[in-house]
Design an enzyme around this catalytic site. Structure first.
Site, mmCIF file in Angstrom:
data_model
loop_
_atom_site.group_PDB
_atom_site.id
_atom_site.type_symbol
_atom_site.label_atom_id
_atom_site.label_comp_id
_atom_site.label_asym_id
_atom_site.label_seq_id
_atom_site.Cartn_x
_atom_site.Cartn_y
_atom_site.Cartn_z
ATOM 1 C CD GLU A 164 -41.377 4.012 32.560
ATOM 2 O OE1 GLU A 164 -41.040 2.854 32.339
ATOM 3 O OE2 GLU A 164 -42.292 4.341 33.365
ATOM 4 C CD GLU A 360 -37.785 1.327 34.942
ATOM 5 O OE1 GLU A 360 -38.897 0.738 34.966
ATOM 6 O OE2 GLU A 360 -37.642 2.520 35.256
#
Length: 457
Positions: A164, A360
């Site tokens: 991320e 995720e």
């Protein structure tokens, strides 16, 4: 039974700073999180800092057995840059022994390690020089990446460079949730650009070294939905998508930076400082696969007023509060599983159907002890429902031809979560903060059954 592809990767994800503990021990130097907690502990939930976390540094062998117990066949974690290279140059041999033992333990127990290099844990020695704001960070990261490939390449089949990257850009340089907690759009763009080049040069190191395995990057993707079909709302959604998703996804997969993004930044005098050969390096060093973290969609509308010059992304788009949303009240995040199908189709149709996996997906809930039964097991049916609904959409995307090879939940054991500490819990295993004891939740039993069937009933 809705069967997933053969050899599908079922597992969970965590990171070194959120799980290892021993943050000031065993030769590790401080990261920005260690230093920020030292400087301003009041910013952290209940003074819960990064020192101890889940203590997997001591308990990883038992925890790998727990992974095996619920039949996980894969697991993502990260290497702590500050543990492996405390000063950026000198290898910490104790760290080498720890990570080699950790990764070997995973492999021996049939759990494929997916190893990430950076999960928001900037070394303090580099932060003092400017962190991702300075070009030196690109070379420093490339050296660190090569060191990891050299030391652990025989044990790791899947590497990722960043988790991320957009989060440390926006949280550190726009919204105040990560150190250095400044609000400067131009600095944020430069930080993002240096992060992109650090990723690119790490991929180059991997290619030049002819290491076994594959390399990718993990991106947080919030599909963007406009309030209406008006020109203004659709334009706002397009810019939001360019800034938040395509800024990393296009270079990583397609080898190009979107022209519309460049034009948008140029018009607002936000273009970063670059080097002459950067675009060639980006073009020549694309990834083998993508990890996609998905939790919530992004809903936007045209801003009511635009500042000139722009001072934040909100000058390009505004948040739209969709009245029909279903919400997770503990995080304030919208629950919209249908977006995962849209992600699958986006990758199929716009990104060469590159191999990808859900890196995720999960649900954070506070005070889970409320849902404990008489045996002491947390009955987290809400988490099971959340994952089932998302897996339904993922299955639909795979059936439509999207090249997805795995699904990872966040997370395996309740983990430390930055400023939020242990406020919200995500794990298949409950963590007792006083004793480090782990106890399986109902969702862990469900996940084992899901893996055994390789599909949804």
């Amino acid at each position: 039974m809705k069967k997933f592809p053969k050899h599908f990767l079922w597992g969970a994800a965590t990171s070194a700073p959120q799980s290892e503990g021993h943050s000031s021990l065993n030769g590790k130097s401080p990261s920005t999180w260690d230093k920020w907690y030292e400087l301003a502990p009041e910013k952290f939930q209940k003074d819960q800092g990064p020192e101890h976390t889940t203590n997997m540094y001591e308990l990883y062998k038992e925890d790998v057995k727990r992974m095996k117990d619920i039949h996980m066949n894969s697991f993502r974690t990260s290497i702590a840059w500050t543990r492996l290279l405390p000063d950026g140059k000198t290898i910490n041999q104790e760290a080498v022994e720890f990570y080699r033992s950790y990764f070997e333990e995973l492999r021996v127990n049939g759990v494929k390690p997916i190893i990430n290099l950076f999960h928001f844990d900037m070394p303090w020695w580099l932060m003092e020089k400017g962190g991702w704001e300075v070009r030196e960070s690109v070379d420093a990261f490339a050296f660190y990446a090569k060191t990891c490939f050299d030391l652990f390449g025989d044990l790791v089949e899947y590497w990722t460079t960043f988790n991320e990257p957009m989060v440390h850009v926006e949280c550190g340089y726009l919204y105040g949730y990560h150190y250095p907690a400044v609000n400067d759009f131009k600095k944020a763009v430069q930080v993002g650009y240096h992060t992109l080049m650090a990723h690119t040069m790490a991929v180059k190191m991997f290619r030049n070294g002819n290491y076994p395995g594959e390399i990718g990057i993990i991106l947080n993707v919030s599909p963007c939905y406009p309030r209406s079909e008006s020109v203004e709302d659709r334009q706002a959604a397009e810019i939001a998508d360019l800034l938040n998703t395509k800024s990393f996804l296009d270079p990583a997969v397609l080898g190009t930076i979107p022209k519309k993004l460049i034009d948008c930044l140029a018009e607002s005098q936000l273009l970063p400082v670059t080097a002459k050969t950067d675009l060639i390096e980006i073009e020549q060093n694309t990834v083998d696969f993508i990890g996609m973290n998905y939790y919530q969609p992004r809903r936007v509308k045209a801003p009511e007023r635009v500042n000139h010059p722009t001072s934040s992304p909100e000058d390009f788009y505004a948040h739209y509060d969709w009245p029909n949303k279903k919400i997770n009240p503990y995080r304030g995040w919208e629950i919209y599983p249908e977006a995962l199908y849209d992600v699958a189709m986006m990758i199929k149709n716009e990104y060469k159907n590159i191999p990808w996996y859900v890196s995720e997906n999960g649900m954070g809930v506070a005070d889970e002890e409320r849902f404990m039964d008489e045996t002491g097991m947390i009955q987290d049916d809400y988490r099971i429902e959340f994952m089932e609904e998302h897996l339904e959409q993922l299955y639909k995307g795979i059936e439509a031809g999207s090249n997805c090879f795995g699904y990872h939940s966040w997370t395996f054991i309740d983990c430390w979560s930055w400023l939020n500490g242990y406020k919200n819990r995500y794990g298949f295993y409950q963590l007792d903060l006083e004793t480090d004891q782990r106890r399986l939740k109902k969702s862990g039993h469900w996940f084992k059954e899901l893996i055994d069937h390789n599909g949804l009933k």
